[in-house]
Write a protein that holds these residues in place. Structure first.
Motif, PDB file in Angstrom:
ATOM      1  N   TYR A 135     -20.629 -22.413 -11.497  1.00  0.00           N
ATOM      2  CA  TYR A 135     -21.597 -23.307 -12.137  1.00  0.00           C
ATOM      3  C   TYR A 135     -21.734 -23.101 -13.642  1.00  0.00           C
ATOM      4  N   ALA A 136     -21.097 -22.074 -14.162  1.00  0.00           N
ATOM      5  CA  ALA A 136     -21.280 -21.771 -15.588  1.00  0.00           C
ATOM      6  C   ALA A 136     -20.033 -21.111 -16.164  1.00  0.00           C
ATOM      7  N   TYR A 137     -20.015 -21.046 -17.492  1.00  0.00           N
ATOM      8  CA  TYR A 137     -18.979 -20.293 -18.192  1.00  0.00           C
ATOM      9  C   TYR A 137     -19.628 -19.038 -18.763  1.00  0.00           C
ATOM     10  N   LEU A 138     -18.902 -17.941 -18.722  1.00  0.00           N
ATOM     11  CA  LEU A 138     -19.342 -16.707 -19.345  1.00  0.00           C
ATOM     12  C   LEU A 138     -18.477 -16.460 -20.571  1.00  0.00           C
ATOM     13  N   LEU A 139     -19.111 -16.100 -21.681  1.00  0.00           N
ATOM     14  CA  LEU A 139     -18.382 -15.813 -22.915  1.00  0.00           C
ATOM     15  C   LEU A 139     -18.613 -14.369 -23.298  1.00  0.00           C
ATOM     16  N   GLY A 140     -17.532 -13.671 -23.611  1.00  0.00           N
ATOM     17  CA  GLY A 140     -17.650 -12.269 -23.989  1.00  0.00           C
ATOM     18  C   GLY A 140     -16.694 -11.893 -25.097  1.00  0.00           C
ATOM     19  N   SER A 190      -9.061 -30.572 -23.800  1.00  0.00           N
ATOM     20  CA  SER A 190      -9.719 -29.261 -23.835  1.00  0.00           C
ATOM     21  C   SER A 190      -9.409 -28.413 -22.608  1.00  0.00           C
ATOM     22  N   GLU A 191      -8.482 -28.873 -21.786  1.00  0.00           N
ATOM     23  CA  GLU A 191      -7.996 -28.139 -20.614  1.00  0.00           C
ATOM     24  C   GLU A 191      -9.124 -27.779 -19.649  1.00  0.00           C
ATOM     25  N   GLY A 192     -10.159 -28.612 -19.625  1.00  0.00           N
ATOM     26  CA  GLY A 192     -11.270 -28.397 -18.708  1.00  0.00           C
ATOM     27  C   GLY A 192     -12.308 -27.394 -19.177  1.00  0.00           C
ATOM     28  N   TRP A 193     -12.088 -26.792 -20.345  1.00  0.00           N
ATOM     29  CA  TRP A 193     -13.037 -25.803 -20.878  1.00  0.00           C
ATOM     30  C   TRP A 193     -14.065 -26.520 -21.754  1.00  0.00           C
ATOM     31  N   TYR A 194     -15.120 -27.002 -21.152  1.00  0.00           N
ATOM     32  CA  TYR A 194     -16.140 -27.715 -21.920  1.00  0.00           C
ATOM     33  C   TYR A 194     -17.500 -27.620 -21.249  1.00  0.00           C
ATOM     34  N   THR A 195     -18.525 -27.749 -22.064  1.00  0.00           N
ATOM     35  CA  THR A 195     -19.897 -27.883 -21.565  1.00  0.00           C
ATOM     36  C   THR A 195     -20.494 -29.154 -22.147  1.00  0.00           C
ATOM     37  N   ILE A 196     -21.542 -29.649 -21.509  1.00  0.00           N
ATOM     38  CA  ILE A 196     -22.265 -30.818 -22.004  1.00  0.00           C
ATOM     39  C   ILE A 196     -23.698 -30.388 -22.307  1.00  0.00           C
ATOM     40  N   ALA A 250     -13.274 -13.968 -24.733  1.00  0.00           N
ATOM     41  CA  ALA A 250     -12.875 -14.441 -23.405  1.00  0.00           C
ATOM     42  C   ALA A 250     -13.836 -15.501 -22.915  1.00  0.00           C
ATOM     43  N   ASN A 251     -13.289 -16.539 -22.320  1.00  0.00           N
ATOM     44  CA  ASN A 251     -14.070 -17.534 -21.585  1.00  0.00           C
ATOM     45  C   ASN A 251     -13.816 -17.292 -20.104  1.00  0.00           C
ATOM     46  N   ILE A 252     -14.879 -17.180 -19.344  1.00  0.00           N
ATOM     47  CA  ILE A 252     -14.759 -16.922 -17.911  1.00  0.00           C
ATOM     48  C   ILE A 252     -15.299 -18.127 -17.151  1.00  0.00           C
ATOM     49  N   ASN A 253     -14.496 -18.684 -16.296  1.00  0.00           N
ATOM     50  CA  ASN A 253     -14.893 -19.856 -15.513  1.00  0.00           C
ATOM     51  C   ASN A 253     -15.457 -19.412 -14.172  1.00  0.00           C
ATOM     52  N   THR A 254     -16.759 -19.661 -13.953  1.00  0.00           N
ATOM     53  CA  THR A 254     -17.376 -19.402 -12.650  1.00  0.00           C
ATOM     54  C   THR A 254     -17.768 -20.749 -12.046  1.00  0.00           C
ATOM     55  N   TYR A 279     -15.254 -14.913 -10.313  1.00  0.00           N
ATOM     56  CA  TYR A 279     -14.805 -15.899 -11.287  1.00  0.00           C
ATOM     57  C   TYR A 279     -13.543 -16.600 -10.798  1.00  0.00           C
ATOM     58  N   GLN A 280     -13.236 -17.725 -11.439  1.00  0.00           N
ATOM     59  CA  GLN A 280     -12.073 -18.517 -11.064  1.00  0.00           C
ATOM     60  C   GLN A 280     -10.924 -18.387 -12.058  1.00  0.00           C
ATOM     61  N   GLN A 281     -11.263 -18.142 -13.339  1.00  0.00           N
ATOM     62  CA  GLN A 281     -10.226 -18.119 -14.367  1.00  0.00           C
ATOM     63  C   GLN A 281     -10.718 -17.362 -15.596  1.00  0.00           C
TER      64      GLN A 281
END
Length: 332
Positions: free
Chosen positions: A217-222, A260-266, A211-215, A194-196
């Motif tokens: 190609y995707a975000y992981l939510l836990g 949104s500080e880059g934390w977004y999906t489309i 937690a939001n995890i930045n990888t 992960y990156q962040q």
């Protein structure tokens, strides 16, 4: 924080500054001071959604605002109140404004405390409504109000309220660190690169954390509760940023991404594009749900102007979410 909590904080701060001099009037004007910074919400009636989001908790939540406007409000009050001390009233409004902003800096949205510098402080240690912070604070403030201004108990009760609330706020940093460590260990155990990591408390408590995890190609939510006995699991949400196409170069879109500080999906549904702000999580605990708390339809008019239209929330979804969160808080 919510308006009621800010009123309580402002009232307690007002009492600490001028309670000995003006009794319950210090509580009244402190409550007013604790409300004023949030008047920036009216910007939404005069501008577009993205600009209003950028303005919210900006200038009115800054040190600059406190320095410039506390003397103005102090002067106005000193003109008509029996207690004419300009300096005293100025200090009351200054600390009312500043403590409001500092408290908001602990939430997910954060504040631009050092405006005009483009820096938003968001410690993300407390939810905007937290009864454990507000209720004890309120109890001691009420006890304070019923004491004479010369009574030692008046300052004692008010100080106890301030100490308890501040101690709890400090404790949230410890809880955040503990939850962050658990997420970090879970990712390492599961071999996830992960990156962040971005962590925050769930609504109304500091026991259940998200937690939001930045990888790549995707975000992981836990989610993790301090009562958990099973390993943390993560749900995958594709970023789909490529769906924006040429809109990625639009200034309004860039502004929204910054908000949104880059934390977004489309996501795309029925040929409509939706922008999902991940910072505030989902309205559902159902796996792979797409019901984000803050979801905006991206519309482009015939002139190429971009608008973000916030999608309405269903109250029933909110009630169900609270019930689900309560069950999840008890542990997995």
């Amino acid at each position: 924080m919510d308006s009621f909590t800010q009123i309580v904080l402002g009232a307690a701060v007002g009492e600490a500054v001028l309670g000995k001099k003006v009794s319950n009037k210090a509580i009244l004007y402190g409550a007013i001071a604790g409300t004023i910074p949030d008047l920036d919400i009216f910007a939404s009636h005069f501008t577009d959604t993205v600009t209003a989001l950028s303005i919210h908790r900006g200038f009115t939540h800054s040190v600059v605002f406190a320095v410039l406007f506390a003397p103005l409000f102090g002067w106005m009050v000193s003109r008509y109140e029996t207690y004419k001390n300009f300096k005293g009233w100025t200090w009351l409004f200054f600390w009312g404004f500043l403590t409001h902003s500092i408290l908001d800096a602990h939430t997910t949205w954060g504040t631009q405390l050092f405006w005009p510098f483009d820096l938003r402080l968001a410690f993300k240690t407390i939810f905007v409504i937290d009864p454990l912070y507000t209720l004890p604070f309120l109890v001691f403030l009420i006890l304070t109000m019923f004491q004479k201004k010369t009574s030692k108990k008046r300052r004692y009760y008010n100080n106890i309220g301030l100490i308890i609330s501040t101690t709890y706020l400090a404790l949230t940093f410890v809880l955040k660190w503990a939850a962050y460590t658990k997420f970090e260990d879970a990712l390492q155990t599961q071999g996830i690169s992960y990156q962040q990591i971005d962590t925050r408390p769930s609504p109304l408590n500091t026991i259940l954390w998200s937690a939001n995890i930045n990888t790549k190609y995707a975000y992981l939510l836990g989610n993790y509760s301090f009562f958990d006995t099973q390993p943390i699991t993560f749900e995958t949400y594709k970023k789909n940023h490529e769906l924006l196409g040429s809109l990625i170069e639009n200034e309004k879109v860039k502004q929204m991404i910054a908000v949104s500080e880059g934390w977004y999906t489309i996501t795309k549904k029925n040929d409509k594009l939706f922008y999902n702000d991940l910072r505030f999580g989902l309205l559902s605990m159902t796996p792979n749900a797409q019901d984000f708390v803050f979801r905006y339809e991206i519309r482009v008019d015939e002139f190429g102007n971009v608008q973000f239209i916030e999608q309405e929330k269903n109250k029933r979804d909110g009630k169900k979410l609270l019930a689900d969160l309560w069950e999840r808080l008890k542990g997995n």
